[in-house]
Write a protein that holds these residues in place. Structure first.
Motif, short mmCIF file in Angstrom:
data_model
loop_
_atom_site.label_atom_id
_atom_site.label_comp_id
_atom_site.label_asym_id
_atom_site.label_seq_id
_atom_site.Cartn_x
_atom_site.Cartn_y
_atom_site.Cartn_z
N TYR A 167 91.68 -79.49 -43.27
CA TYR A 167 92.06 -80.21 -42.02
C TYR A 167 92.98 -81.24 -42.33
O TYR A 167 92.98 -82.11 -43.21
N ALA B 83 95.62 -84.09 -40.52
CA ALA B 83 96.04 -85.17 -39.31
C ALA B 83 97.49 -85.30 -39.76
O ALA B 83 97.24 -86.10 -40.67
N ARG C 176 97.27 -82.06 -35.53
CA ARG C 176 95.93 -81.84 -36.39
C ARG C 176 95.83 -80.34 -36.57
O ARG C 176 95.65 -79.46 -35.40
#
Length: 705
Positions: free
Chosen positions: A447, A449, A468
């Motif tokens: 993940y 961001a 994101r």
């Protein structure tokens, strides 16, 4: 104001510092020699490098796990220190010439730039697994080995890396004993390099290492000159067999001529002007100063559990100015139009990273798990100013000549001035599961961001965007024999539309979704012997929302969808005890799949040769005498996606002779471009085309005590 990303970076650095006094035990196992798989004190899984006396490595540090390359479901090349020394290379670009599937870009004569599986990048470079994305040339004086990981690599590295990444692994202190190395080399054109490597245990638990170099560059091009100075002191603390802390400072100071090459004529590079500089030596200058500080903690928490915490601060200050051919040569008047600009970039970056590696079992099933987090904070101030020729003109037309008379220019007010701020946070996990001795599966996800804000300092406007993204990785490895693996894998990566340097973001870019890369790959690996490995890989890499460099300006433009397909084969290691080889072949094709204003569907991507061959081999005739041979071949390529200018196919032959005078002293002679072939290896635009250096020699003396 302290940003979240910088707080994360600082926290990770503090964590490293806090663990310094964890253990007061002085029991330390001797470290392995450089490149050996060490036991005891240096348990960092990310620095396993394989055999010190071979071109073959057994693992790659960038994988963040001690997984043998045989069990990695992707194509990986490792250039060992021995191979780099045998080839006599001191700069990263020269080393990458021998990696099939990697095509060197011109980089406007001021930076490393590569095309990897058809993807052009200036930012997918790493140092000890930490991002090193400033545009500059990278030296190898303090590098133990270089790793090339092909295909999308977002799970391990985050944004970018669509075609692959390049990771340099630094030399680190050894506690095994005092060692001193030095070398000196001089070349045909008056170029020379001096380097020294000092390793000194300061106590049973503390070691130091100092690498330094000074190099001057010269070649066949008019008025070309450059010099490079680098120094890299490192300290290692090993208070116990389970704990190690490494501290490093790296300083680079590089200044050289920014050479943009020659223009085109009739769809081909201009011939007959191999040595001619289409610029001025007082204007075509590239200079950079880089400071990189790194701290790394490796803690063995249990026999099967390792924690690595790393932090890096980098500060780079770069300037380059250039005059260059803006258009093709007028075939009738035999004139060419020149333009000019300069650019400055000041970048400060913080990166913090923590990674956990666990090797264990759940019942009969074995696991290799990596999990980690990363935070980064990067600030970039960039400016560009256009050149002004006599009479206030933005360009000038000059007549072709062996030495072109280029008038002096001035630079006015900036045409672009920006301040950009990037903050990132990432978390990732991957599990490589051995279901049976013949079957493994790999699954993981990352993940990211990514937040960017860019201020236009000229018109006081700003733009911002936050992305994101989830980046998965999946693979399967089938092992019909213990030394043979068949694999298939799928990976995905992304790149924000602000480009790979993130120095600017306008209102239009802020509305666009990131580029996406999807890589499908199948392959086979065979460890023929413990010191000889064969690999083959076939891949398909799809890119959406992609960007090309404009054929005229070199600036990025949207281009829709592209697809690159290819096959890569390689053999690395020892065929016989006295015969080493590193050979590879790449067959590839890259096409535009959707029409845009920049390119029509069906056009070929830039700088992708259909076939590419790279061979380097060394044969030791006796314990004292060795011979080396290198062959590189590249089929014809288009300079840009316009497909209007072609670089013809070329083949280059290099040779080397090695002689050991004593246990401590050896000499070697490298001859490059033995057949004196005149060719054009790369380009930046349709009219910025590099010319190959003619036959040249380099004599080196190496000492080690």
């Amino acid at each position: 104001m302290t940003t979240p990303a910088r707080s994360i970076s600082a926290a990770l650095l503090l964590a490293s510092s806090a663990l310094l006094p964890i253990c007061a035990r002085a029991e330390v196992m001797p470290m392995a020699e450089e490149g050996d798989v060490g036991e005891g004190v240096d348990r960092r899984p990310i620095i396993v490098t394989g055999h010190v006396d071979s071109y073959r490595a057994e693992a790659a540090s960038a994988l963040k796990a001690p997984t043998p390359l045989l069990d990695v479901p992707q194509s990986v090349t490792v250039l060992t220190r021995e191979q780099l020394d045998d080839q006599g290379v001191t700069q990263l670009a020269d080393a990458l010439r021998y990696v099939p599937g990697v095509v060197l870009g011109q980089g406007e004569g001021n930076r490393d730039q590569i095309v990897l599986r058809g993807q052009n990048t200036t930012a997918d470079f790493y140092l000890d697994g930490l991002r090193d994305d400033t545009q500059y040339y990278r030296s190898l004086y303090n590098i133990e080995h270089v790793e090339v990981l092909r295909g999308a690599n977002a799970l391990l590295f985050g944004r970018g890396g669509g075609g692959g990444v390049i990771n340099r692994v630094r030399k680190t202190p050894s506690l095994a004993g005092l060692a001193v190395g030095a070398n000196a080399a001089v070349g045909t054109f008056g170029d020379f390099a001096l380097a020294a490597d000092l390793n000194a245990p300061l106590s049973q638990t503390v070691g130091a290492r100092l690498n330094g170099t000074y190099e001057e560059f010269d070649n066949h091009r008019q008025d070309y000159h450059g010099r490079y100075f680098g120094v890299n002191p490192t300290l290692a603390f090993a208070p116990s067999a389970d704990t190690r802390i490494d501290l490093s400072y790296n300083y680079d100071d590089d200044r050289r001529t920014a050479d943009r090459g020659v223009p085109s004529l009739g769809g081909l590079p201009l011939e007959g002007y191999r040595d001619t500089l289409f610029g001025r030596k007082d204007t075509n200058v590239a200079a950079v100063q880089a400071h990189i500080v790194e701290a790394r903690l490796t803690q063995q928490l249990a026999d099967s559990l390792t924690l690595t915490v790393a932090g890096q601060y980098s500060h780079t200050d770069k300037y380059y100015g250039n005059i260059f051919p803006a258009h093709a040569v007028d075939p009738v008047a035999r004139t060419v139009e020149l333009s000019a600009y300069n650019s400055s970039v000041l970048r400060k970056s913080w990166i913090g990273q923590a990674n956990m590696t666990w090797q264990g079992k759940t019942g009969p099933i074995s696991h290799t798990v990596i999990a980690g987090i990363e935070g980064a904070d990067q600030a970039t101030d960039a400016a560009r100013t256009e050149g002004i020729f006599p009479g206030g003109a933005a360009s000038v037309v000059v007549s072709l000549a062996d030495r072109i008379a280029v008038p002096a220019i001035t630079f006015g007010a900036p045409s672009r001035s920006t301040h950009a701020k990037v903050e990132t946070f990432s978390a990732y996990v991957q599990d490589q599961i051995e279901l049976a001795p013949f079957l493994q599966i790999v699954g993981g996800v990352r993940y990211d961001a990514f937040k960017i804000r860019a201020d236009n300092l000229l018109n006081a406007t700003s733009a911002a965007r936050t992305d994101r993204k989830w980046s998965p990785r999946a693979g399967v490895i089938v092992k019909p024999m213990a030394n043979v693996s068949l694999y298939g894998s799928y990976t995905k990566s992304f790149l924000p539309q602000s480009g790979d340097q993130f120095s600017a973001l306008d209102a239009v870019q802020a509305t666009l979704a990131p580029e996406e890369f999807r890589n499908l790959e199948v392959g086979a690996k065979w460890d023929v012997t413990p010191v000889l490995a064969l690999t083959v890989a076939a891949y398909r890499l799809d890119r959406e929302n992609s960007r090309f460099n404009d054929p005229v300006t070199g600036l990025p433009q949207l281009s829709g969808k592209t697809r690159t397909r290819g096959i890569e084969l390689s053999a690395t290691g020892k065929i016989l005890p006295q015969w080493q080889v590193s050979v590879g072949y790449a067959l590839q094709d890259g096409k535009v799949r959707s029409s845009t204003a920049t390119a029509a569907a069906g056009q070929s991507l830039a700088l992708i040769p259909e076939s590419q061959i790279a061979l380097w081999t060394r044969y030791d005739v006796s314990p004292r005498l060795g011979l080396g041979l290198g062959v590189t071949h590249q089929s014809s390529v288009f300079t840009t996606v316009s497909n209007t200018v072609t670089l013809p196919a070329w083949t280059r032959v290099d040779t080397a002779v090695f002689y050991t005078l004593s246990k401590a002293v050896s000499i070697q002679l490298n001859v490059n471009n033995l057949l004196n072939d005149q060719y054009f290896p790369t380009a930046h635009t349709d009219n910025n085309i590099s010319t190959a250096q003619p036959r040249s020699a380099r004599l080196a003396v190496r000492m080690g005590f």
